[in-house]
Design an enzyme around this catalytic site. Structure first.
Site, PDB file in Angstrom:
ATOM      1  N   TYR A 104       0.842  -1.189   0.000  1.00 20.13           N
ATOM      2  CA  TYR A 104       0.000   0.000   0.000  1.00 20.13           C
ATOM      3  C   TYR A 104       0.884   1.248   0.000  1.00 20.13           C
ATOM      4  O   TYR A 104       1.974   1.255   0.585  1.00 20.13           O
ATOM      5  CB  TYR A 104      -0.885   0.048   1.249  1.00 20.13           C
ATOM      6  CG  TYR A 104      -2.025  -0.931   1.248  1.00 20.13           C
ATOM      7  CD1 TYR A 104      -3.238  -0.612   0.645  1.00 20.13           C
ATOM      8  CD2 TYR A 104      -1.907  -2.168   1.876  1.00 20.13           C
ATOM      9  CE1 TYR A 104      -4.304  -1.503   0.661  1.00 20.13           C
ATOM     10  CE2 TYR A 104      -2.961  -3.072   1.895  1.00 20.13           C
ATOM     11  CZ  TYR A 104      -4.154  -2.729   1.285  1.00 20.13           C
ATOM     12  OH  TYR A 104      -5.197  -3.618   1.300  1.00 20.13           O
ATOM     13  N   TYR A 143      -0.879 -10.480   0.607  1.00 24.15           N
ATOM     14  CA  TYR A 143       0.242 -10.001   1.417  1.00 24.15           C
ATOM     15  C   TYR A 143       0.110 -10.542   2.838  1.00 24.15           C
ATOM     16  O   TYR A 143      -1.001 -10.838   3.305  1.00 24.15           O
ATOM     17  CB  TYR A 143       0.303  -8.469   1.434  1.00 24.15           C
ATOM     18  CG  TYR A 143      -0.927  -7.783   1.955  1.00 24.15           C
ATOM     19  CD1 TYR A 143      -1.145  -7.600   3.325  1.00 24.15           C
ATOM     20  CD2 TYR A 143      -1.890  -7.296   1.074  1.00 24.15           C
ATOM     21  CE1 TYR A 143      -2.280  -6.967   3.795  1.00 24.15           C
ATOM     22  CE2 TYR A 143      -3.030  -6.660   1.547  1.00 24.15           C
ATOM     23  CZ  TYR A 143      -3.213  -6.501   2.908  1.00 24.15           C
ATOM     24  OH  TYR A 143      -4.348  -5.876   3.375  1.00 24.15           O
ATOM     25  N   ARG A 153      -3.467 -12.168   3.660  1.00 26.07           N
ATOM     26  CA  ARG A 153      -4.719 -11.664   3.116  1.00 26.07           C
ATOM     27  C   ARG A 153      -4.804 -12.006   1.636  1.00 26.07           C
ATOM     28  O   ARG A 153      -3.838 -11.854   0.898  1.00 26.07           O
ATOM     29  CB  ARG A 153      -4.802 -10.134   3.264  1.00 26.07           C
ATOM     30  CG  ARG A 153      -4.775  -9.640   4.677  1.00 26.07           C
ATOM     31  CD  ARG A 153      -6.108  -9.304   5.307  1.00 26.07           C
ATOM     32  NE  ARG A 153      -7.322  -9.670   4.680  1.00 26.07           N
ATOM     33  CZ  ARG A 153      -8.293  -8.822   4.324  1.00 26.07           C
ATOM     34  NH1 ARG A 153      -8.119  -7.529   4.510  1.00 26.07           N
ATOM     35  NH2 ARG A 153      -9.421  -9.255   3.824  1.00 26.07           N
ATOM     36  N   HIS A 156      -7.724  -8.263  -2.571  1.00 27.58           N
ATOM     37  CA  HIS A 156      -9.006  -7.623  -2.263  1.00 27.58           C
ATOM     38  C   HIS A 156      -8.922  -6.140  -2.560  1.00 27.58           C
ATOM     39  O   HIS A 156      -7.833  -5.563  -2.652  1.00 27.58           O
ATOM     40  CB  HIS A 156      -9.406  -7.850  -0.798  1.00 27.58           C
ATOM     41  CG  HIS A 156      -8.433  -7.264   0.183  1.00 27.58           C
ATOM     42  ND1 HIS A 156      -7.252  -7.892   0.532  1.00 27.58           N
ATOM     43  CD2 HIS A 156      -8.453  -6.095   0.881  1.00 27.58           C
ATOM     44  CE1 HIS A 156      -6.589  -7.160   1.397  1.00 27.58           C
ATOM     45  NE2 HIS A 156      -7.297  -6.050   1.624  1.00 27.58           N
ATOM     46  N   HIS A 158     -10.724  -2.351  -1.346  1.00 28.88           N
ATOM     47  CA  HIS A 158     -11.519  -1.656  -0.340  1.00 28.88           C
ATOM     48  C   HIS A 158     -12.483  -0.674  -1.001  1.00 28.88           C
ATOM     49  O   HIS A 158     -12.120   0.020  -1.957  1.00 28.88           O
ATOM     50  CB  HIS A 158     -10.608  -0.879   0.618  1.00 28.88           C
ATOM     51  CG  HIS A 158      -9.663  -1.734   1.397  1.00 28.88           C
ATOM     52  ND1 HIS A 158      -9.927  -2.151   2.686  1.00 28.88           N
ATOM     53  CD2 HIS A 158      -8.457  -2.259   1.068  1.00 28.88           C
ATOM     54  CE1 HIS A 158      -8.917  -2.891   3.126  1.00 28.88           C
ATOM     55  NE2 HIS A 158      -8.014  -2.975   2.154  1.00 28.88           N
TER      56      HIS A 158
END
Length: 230
Positions: A104, A143, A153, A156, A158
């Site tokens: 991120y 990740y 995870r 995905h 958000h």
């Protein structure tokens, strides 16, 4: 859109507040039972004008030409609807996700995966008259979750959906079909009702071209509302 806040919390279809094995959720969820307070006209009528206060930006996170972000090119077609499948035009939709290496663009992300200088990772769009928003981006990677025992995870995306006022908001996640990590993900499986959990998984749309297409419905109120994620 006020219905995403007003009304009883459905334990089967809404995500658990504190997720076993995910320590950070205990820091984000109240330690005492929620006290529901009825919303009056003052809460439900303003402040409005979200598109003026939060300017729409970026319908393309994949970049252009030689500066395209690294990764599998995808198109996300999301639709904001109510429980009767009626569109919610004008809804403000924020979208963010990690890059193709699982990184991120945020100072709190300590994952040692590399950043991509051609990938920003966040967009803000306004739903059209059909309740639709479309985003060109790259597929996010899996990740590892910090401070957990080997939990990864799955890929995905958000979503944050704003209604006509600040109090009307849904925050959730979209998952990809066929990902083996979906079955082990503590966040996705915090939604205990299988049918509601399936609503969090996008539909793959077979099509030609250079991008994979995924469709996703965001149901903002009522008996079939999308699950809110911790």
């Amino acid at each position: 859109m006020a219905g995403i806040i007003v009304g009883a919390r459905e334990a089967r279809t809404q995500s658990e507040g504190v997720v076993q094995g995910y320590a950070q959720t205990a820091q984000r969820w109240p330690s005492q039972a929620l006290a529901r307070r009825p919303h009056t006209l003052s809460e439900l009528s303003g402040p409005g004008g979200l598109s003026r206060r939060l300017a729409p930006s970026r319908s393309d996170l994949a970049g252009q030409g030689d500066k395209r972000a690294i990764g599998q090119l995808i198109h996300i077609r999301a639709r904001v609807v109510d429980e009767d499948a009626a569109p919610v035009p004008g809804a403000m939709v924020e979208i963010w996700h990690c890059n193709a290496a699982g990184k991120y663009i945020h100072p709190n992300d300590t994952h040692d995966a590399p950043a991509d200088p051609n990938f920003y990772g966040a967009a803000r769009l306004v739903a059209d008259d059909s309740g639709r928003v479309e985003l060109r981006t790259i597929k996010p990677a899996a990740y590892p979750v910090p401070e957990t025992d080997g939990w990864w995870r799955p890929p995905h995306v958000h979503f944050s959906v704003w209604g006509r006022v600040w109090l009307s908001r849904l925050v959730t996640q979209m998952f990809f079909p066929g990902e083996p990590l979906n079955e082990r993900d503590a966040i996705l499986n915090a939604v205990r009702e299988p049918e509601a959990r399936q609503q969090c998984i996008a539909r793959f749309i077979p099509a030609g071209g250079h991008a994979l297409i995924y469709e996703y419905d965001l149901v903002v109120r009522g008996r079939k509302a999308s699950a809110a994620m911790p």
